[in-house]
Design an enzyme around this catalytic site. Structure first.
Site, PDB file in Angstrom:
ATOM      1  N   GLU A 191       0.808  -1.231   0.000  1.00  0.00           N
ATOM      2  CA  GLU A 191       0.000   0.000   0.000  1.00  0.00           C
ATOM      3  C   GLU A 191       0.841   1.281   0.000  1.00  0.00           C
ATOM      4  O   GLU A 191       0.595   2.203   0.779  1.00  0.00           O
ATOM      5  CB  GLU A 191      -0.974  -0.029   1.186  1.00  0.00           C
ATOM      6  CG  GLU A 191      -1.822  -1.301   1.201  1.00  0.00           C
ATOM      7  CD  GLU A 191      -2.835  -1.367   2.350  1.00  0.00           C
ATOM      8  OE1 GLU A 191      -2.736  -0.556   3.274  1.00  0.00           O
ATOM      9  OE2 GLU A 191      -3.711  -2.242   2.292  1.00  0.00           O
ATOM     10  N   GLU A 306      -5.762 -10.821  -2.072  1.00  0.00           N
ATOM     11  CA  GLU A 306      -6.599 -10.719  -0.864  1.00  0.00           C
ATOM     12  C   GLU A 306      -8.085 -10.630  -1.181  1.00  0.00           C
ATOM     13  O   GLU A 306      -8.820  -9.844  -0.584  1.00  0.00           O
ATOM     14  CB  GLU A 306      -6.185  -9.478  -0.035  1.00  0.00           C
ATOM     15  CG  GLU A 306      -4.704  -9.402   0.269  1.00  0.00           C
ATOM     16  CD  GLU A 306      -4.326  -8.217   1.165  1.00  0.00           C
ATOM     17  OE1 GLU A 306      -5.207  -7.566   1.753  1.00  0.00           O
ATOM     18  OE2 GLU A 306      -3.111  -7.945   1.274  1.00  0.00           O
TER      19      GLU A 306
END
Ligand code: XIL
Length: 402
Positions: A191, A306
């Site tokens: 991220e 994910e």
């Protein structure tokens, strides 16, 4: 125990909460009567549960196409001793064994889990998962070496601009060194991009950026490559899946980051697309497809790392929500796995009983849509949901990898 490892609220507990809370505070939540119904249906369904193990599992159907399917797991819940003795009665352990070809620790390899103190590492939980993987022949992804979240409580007081580089490189040397040669891939940086933070380079104003500067990413990848030359080094990110303008913009900045890294000869091998999807609203499409081809064109592999599906805002009861989730589990893998360069798909957990979507923290954020969700291929009783069948059918349609 830290926040990450607090057990999630169980459905029973949730039922009690729902009963106790006033109706006004729980607009959109299921009624207690509705929960009873679901519970009865669940029992019925598991009584007539189909055999989805062995050749019928997600892992086996993915493998037939040359793909890996896997899931995030909580090593604390794995009956490793049972597996070592050759038999386990534990349902979670059986489910993970039956369905996955690759595992990732949901929290156990994050900074906060591995670093109880500045000068102390604790690998017990992560090693538990490695042992399980070894016994059951599963591959493992590492998640993650560098992230702005899940930093230990001592971090803010101990880290500064003088020791930031050393903190990062020491951590990577120790952690990637501990698992050297055993991991299929590492999420080296997680991220890193946040367009809302307003920087021209798109980088998130994370503690690492503040402590080390923008080249923390390069430093992390180079250190990881020196330490574990076998693992595929991955840049993992979210919010890059749909054609919403803000996600398209983020994709562009992620691409630019990958290009900058490659131009500097940084060792990077893969891009992870998290894929925490919403059933309601705009779905992934052409923008993601062209992103995937661009990444492939750069010689990087792509992993869906994910996946789960949140039903916030979907009208109707459990049946309608299940159908909405299943639709995404059909469409999304079909879209992304059509690209031969996408090598694996992992869901963020296997069952709604263990999903972060149902964590207290996430449900508070989603107020007032507080219903218990079923975001994964298995439900609270570990029976396959509609999403399971949709995902498995989608896997069957995927072009075989060469
Ligand atoms: C989440 C876990 O699922 C939770 O248990 C934890 O409390 C917070 O982190 N993106 C990521 C994952 O890369 O590490 C996050 O996992 C979910 C979002």
């Amino acid at each position: 125990m830290n926040e990450d490892h607090k057990p999630l609220v169980t459905r029973r507990e949730f039922g009690r909460t729902a009963a106790a809370a006033s109706a006004a505070a729980l607009v959109g939540a299921l009624s207690v009567a509705e929960w009873r119904l679901i519970e009865r249906n669940d029992r019925l369904r598991s009584a007539m549960r189909a055999d989805v193990t062995g050749a019928n599992s997600l892992e086996a159907h993915a493998a037939k196409r040359g793909l890996l399917y896997g899931a995030a797991v909580d090593p604390e819940l794995l009956d490793v001793e049972g597996v070592a003795k050759g038999h386990t009665k534990d349902a979670y352990t059986q489910l993970v064994s039956a369905q996955t070809g690759i595992l990732v620790a949901e929290n156990a390899m994050k900074w906060r889990a591995l670093r109880p103190a500045l000068d102390r590492f604790d690998f017990a939980l992560a090693d538990r998962m490695m042992r399980f993987a070894g016994l059951t022949g599963k591959r493992v992804r590492g998640h993650n070496l560098c992230w702005h979240e899940a930093l230990p409580d001592w971090f803010a007081g101990a880290a500064n601009k003088d020791n930031g580089r050393k903190l990062l490189t020491d951590h990577i040397r120790t952690v990637a060194g501990h698992f050297r040669g055993q991991l299929q891939s590492w999420d080296v940086v997680n991220e890193a991009v946040e367009p809302d933070d307003g920087r021209a380079d798109g980088l998130r104003r994370s503690p690492w950026l503040e402590l080390v500067g923008p080249d923390y990413i390069e430093l992390a990848f180079r250190t990881a490559a020196e330490t574990d030359p076998q693992a595929k080094l991955t840049n993992n990110d979210y919010g890059i899946e749909t054609d919403k303008p803000e996600e398209a913009a983020k994709r562009a900045q992620v691409l630019a980051l990958l290009q900058r890294l490659q131009a500097r000869g940084v060792p990077i091998h893969a891009m992870g697309v998290q894929s925490h999807l919403l059933a309601k609203g705009q779905q992934p499409g052409a923008g993601l497809q062209s992103f995937l081809s661009e990444v492939a064109g750069m010689g990087l592999e792509v992993y869906i790392t994910e996946m789960d599906v949140d039903t916030t805002g979907v009208a109707g009861g459990t049946r309608a929500r299940d159908a909405a989730v299943a639709k995404v589990y059909g469409d999304y893998p079909a879209l992304v796995l059509a690209d031969q360069n996408v090598k694996m798909l992992l869901t963020w957990g296997l069952t709604s009983a263990n999903s972060w979507v149902n964590s207290r923290e996430r449900r508070m954020k989603r107020f007032p849509d507080l219903g218990w969700q079923r975001p994964l291929p298995f439900d609270d009783d570990f029976a396959p949901t509609q999403a399971f069948w949709a995902l498995r059918a989608a896997l069957d349609q995927v072009p075989a990898r060469v």
